[in-house]
Write an enzyme that holds these catalytic residues in place. Structure first.
Site, PDB file in Angstrom:
ATOM      1  N   TYR A  93     -43.307  38.259   9.774  1.00 44.78           N
ATOM      2  CA  TYR A  93     -42.012  37.874   9.202  1.00 44.78           C
ATOM      3  C   TYR A  93     -42.085  36.440   8.670  1.00 44.78           C
ATOM      4  O   TYR A  93     -41.672  36.158   7.539  1.00 44.78           O
ATOM      5  CB  TYR A  93     -40.916  38.000  10.258  1.00 44.78           C
ATOM      6  CG  TYR A  93     -39.569  37.461   9.823  1.00 44.78           C
ATOM      7  CD1 TYR A  93     -38.665  38.249   9.122  1.00 44.78           C
ATOM      8  CD2 TYR A  93     -39.205  36.147  10.106  1.00 44.78           C
ATOM      9  CE1 TYR A  93     -37.438  37.760   8.715  1.00 44.78           C
ATOM     10  CE2 TYR A  93     -37.984  35.641   9.708  1.00 44.78           C
ATOM     11  CZ  TYR A  93     -37.092  36.450   9.022  1.00 44.78           C
ATOM     12  OH  TYR A  93     -35.881  35.954   8.617  1.00 44.78           O
ATOM     13  N   GLY A 142     -33.376  49.421  21.259  1.00 48.19           N
ATOM     14  CA  GLY A 142     -34.539  49.492  20.392  1.00 48.19           C
ATOM     15  C   GLY A 142     -34.335  50.217  19.082  1.00 48.19           C
ATOM     16  O   GLY A 142     -35.295  50.517  18.383  1.00 48.19           O
ATOM     17  N   ALA A 143     -33.076  50.497  18.723  1.00 46.65           N
ATOM     18  CA  ALA A 143     -32.810  51.268  17.506  1.00 46.65           C
ATOM     19  C   ALA A 143     -32.569  50.388  16.292  1.00 46.65           C
ATOM     20  O   ALA A 143     -32.356  50.888  15.192  1.00 46.65           O
ATOM     21  CB  ALA A 143     -31.608  52.188  17.729  1.00 46.65           C
ATOM     22  N   ASP A 176     -26.040  40.677  10.003  1.00 48.25           N
ATOM     23  CA  ASP A 176     -25.706  41.441  11.200  1.00 48.25           C
ATOM     24  C   ASP A 176     -24.317  41.095  11.749  1.00 48.25           C
ATOM     25  O   ASP A 176     -23.485  41.993  11.928  1.00 48.25           O
ATOM     26  CB  ASP A 176     -26.777  41.253  12.269  1.00 48.25           C
ATOM     27  CG  ASP A 176     -28.116  41.824  11.835  1.00 48.25           C
ATOM     28  OD1 ASP A 176     -28.167  42.503  10.800  1.00 48.25           O
ATOM     29  OD2 ASP A 176     -29.119  41.580  12.532  1.00 48.25           O
ATOM     30  N   GLU A 184     -26.656  32.312  17.891  1.00 51.61           N
ATOM     31  CA  GLU A 184     -28.010  32.873  18.054  1.00 51.61           C
ATOM     32  C   GLU A 184     -29.078  31.844  17.690  1.00 51.61           C
ATOM     33  O   GLU A 184     -30.118  31.748  18.339  1.00 51.61           O
ATOM     34  CB  GLU A 184     -28.159  34.137  17.203  1.00 51.61           C
ATOM     35  CG  GLU A 184     -27.326  35.304  17.719  1.00 51.61           C
ATOM     36  CD  GLU A 184     -28.034  36.636  17.563  1.00 51.61           C
ATOM     37  OE1 GLU A 184     -29.201  36.747  17.980  1.00 51.61           O
ATOM     38  OE2 GLU A 184     -27.410  37.557  17.018  1.00 51.61           O
ATOM     39  N   SER A 208     -21.863  41.722  33.641  1.00 52.97           N
ATOM     40  CA  SER A 208     -22.452  42.623  32.650  1.00 52.97           C
ATOM     41  C   SER A 208     -22.568  44.019  33.234  1.00 52.97           C
ATOM     42  O   SER A 208     -23.235  44.230  34.258  1.00 52.97           O
ATOM     43  CB  SER A 208     -23.842  42.135  32.233  1.00 52.97           C
ATOM     44  OG  SER A 208     -24.523  43.144  31.518  1.00 52.97           O
ATOM     45  N   THR A 241     -34.211  40.658   1.862  1.00 54.14           N
ATOM     46  CA  THR A 241     -33.618  39.982   0.704  1.00 54.14           C
ATOM     47  C   THR A 241     -32.679  38.865   1.131  1.00 54.14           C
ATOM     48  O   THR A 241     -32.372  37.976   0.335  1.00 54.14           O
ATOM     49  CB  THR A 241     -32.818  40.971  -0.164  1.00 54.14           C
ATOM     50  OG1 THR A 241     -31.848  41.623   0.664  1.00 54.14           O
ATOM     51  CG2 THR A 241     -33.722  42.028  -0.780  1.00 54.14           C
ATOM     52  N   ASP A 242     -32.219  38.906   2.388  1.00 57.96           N
ATOM     53  CA  ASP A 242     -31.170  37.980   2.818  1.00 57.96           C
ATOM     54  C   ASP A 242     -31.625  36.533   2.785  1.00 57.96           C
ATOM     55  O   ASP A 242     -30.865  35.637   2.405  1.00 57.96           O
ATOM     56  CB  ASP A 242     -30.638  38.350   4.209  1.00 57.96           C
ATOM     57  CG  ASP A 242     -31.710  38.412   5.280  1.00 57.96           C
ATOM     58  OD1 ASP A 242     -32.897  38.567   4.923  1.00 57.96           O
ATOM     59  OD2 ASP A 242     -31.366  38.319   6.472  1.00 57.96           O
TER      60      ASP A 242
END
Length: 385
Positions: A218, A118-119, A168, A156, A65, A33-34
């Site tokens: 997508y 991957g979640a 996000d 991003e 890292s 919906t975004d």
């Protein structure tokens, strides 16, 4: 994680860093919906990214890292994206600060996290928001959460090459413990909705699959929505995007759109209304009604928007049949990833045993179960002494 990061920082760079934390997120309801300026309903979770930072008075930035066990150095006056590399997120956020005219100089940074891979908990957004929070504190920039969210999103887009929405980074920046955010993706404003799950809990089931058609599908879904908007614009004078239509408009919309487009438009229209209803039900503490909306959301995503897959449909269907589950649906972009389940706490062990064995027997894959708690957004864990 804070003490481990601090020790590693001292080992690599010496000194005592500022340490910032930014969480990953779940989305309770409101998928796809975004990009139609609709409504989403995310919440921050307990997993996240920690970033330690200090000034180094050098002409370059030194990074380490913890997850990759890797160092990286770049000139802070002249840098460019390193495609597919974790350092790109640091340089990307720094590029936003540079473009906005904020002052900065060389620094040392250590990054570590505990977001399950991957979640679909949005580790990249948490990484960008954590970096932004740390740099804002280090250089006294006083960036507010919305600025951090937008810079993270732009980072991003421009550096990582990911055309992500605002949800996000916004959820990571604005999250509040025991609250979900009813976010309007047109105004970039939100309401904090208190969440009291009582004897229930949120459990993710990671299907451990990601089908290759996800990216192309997508783009196709997004294009279908945009085409629908163009066709509908002449018939609804107030209309800007699909979020402006209601369930009561569906009969008229069906007459105006070709059969190839209508189901996609229907999903966005009905999902936006489900998000609004979900917020009201949770305000009232009506978990049963909220769970039914989760089920409806999955059916719409699977049948109308066609972004599910056999594995996700299997996990949702089995959850609906399980006593103690009030609702279950796929979460995220689709074609793999997780389902999110609202389940009675006392039934979790039995649920994991049964669903895990049935999923393994059907797909020859292990499902991974992840309990999530609704937690606070980005903040400074350790400031300067």
């Amino acid at each position: 994680m804070t003490s481990e990061l601090k020790a590693l920082f001292h080992q690599y760079f010496g000194g005592n860093p500022i340490i910032a934390f930014a969480p990953g997120r779940i989305n309770l309801i409101g998928e796809h919906t975004d990009y139609q300026e609709g409504f989403v309903f995310p919440a921050a979770v307990q997993f996240g990214i920690w970033t330690g930072v200090q000034k180094n008075k050098l002409p370059f930035c030194r990074l380490y890292s913890m997850d990759f066990g890797e160092e990286f150095t770049f000139d802070w006056k002249s840098f460019s994206p390193k495609k597919g590399h974790w350092s790109t997120y640091v340089m990307g956020f720094l590029a936003q600060l540079k473009q906005a005219g904020y002052p900065f100089e060389g620094f040392d940074m250590v990054i570590g996290g505990n977001i399950p891979l991957g979640a679909g908990l949005s580790s990249s957004a948490a990484l960008s928001v954590s970096i932004g929070t740390a740099l804002s504190q280090l250089f006294g920039l006083k960036l507010n959460p919305l600025s951090i969210s937008k810079y993270a999103q732009n980072s991003e887009h421009q550096f990582a090459g990911v055309n992500c929405g605002i949800m996000d980074p916004y959820a990571s920046a604005f999250g509040k413990k025991n609250h979900a955010l009813l976010l309007d993706c047109r105004s970039n404003q939100h309401q904090e909705i208190p969440i009291d799950l009582s004897e229930y809990s949120l459990l993710l089931v990671n299907s451990n699959v990601k089908h290759s058609l996800a990216d192309s599908a997508y783009n196709q879904r997004r294009a279908a929505c945009e085409e629908s908007v163009q066709l509908l614009r002449a018939h609804f004078p107030y209309f800007q995007t699909l979020r402006d239509l209601k369930n009561e408009n569906l009969n008229e919309v069906e007459k105006l759109l070709p059969s190839s487009l209508f189901p996609k438009a229907k999903h966005v229209i009905t999902e936006c209304e489900r998000v609004q209803l979900a917020a009201n039900y949770l305000k009232q503490g009506d978990l049963k009604a909220f769970g039914k909306l989760m089920n409806e959301s999955h059916r719409s995503l699977s049948r109308d928007y066609e972004v599910s897959c056999p594995e996700l449909d299997f996990l949702a269907q089995k959850a609906w049949e399980f006593p103690g589950v009030l609702g279950a649906r796929m979460m995220g972009g689709g074609f793999g990833g997780c389902t999110i389940n609202l389940i009675r706490k006392s039934q979790i062990k039995h649920f994991q045993d049964r669903i895990g064995s049935e999923y393994l027997a059907s797909f020859n894959r292990q499902a991974i179960f992840i309990s999530v708690e609704i937690s606070s957004g980005t903040h400074i864990v350790l400031g300067l002494d």
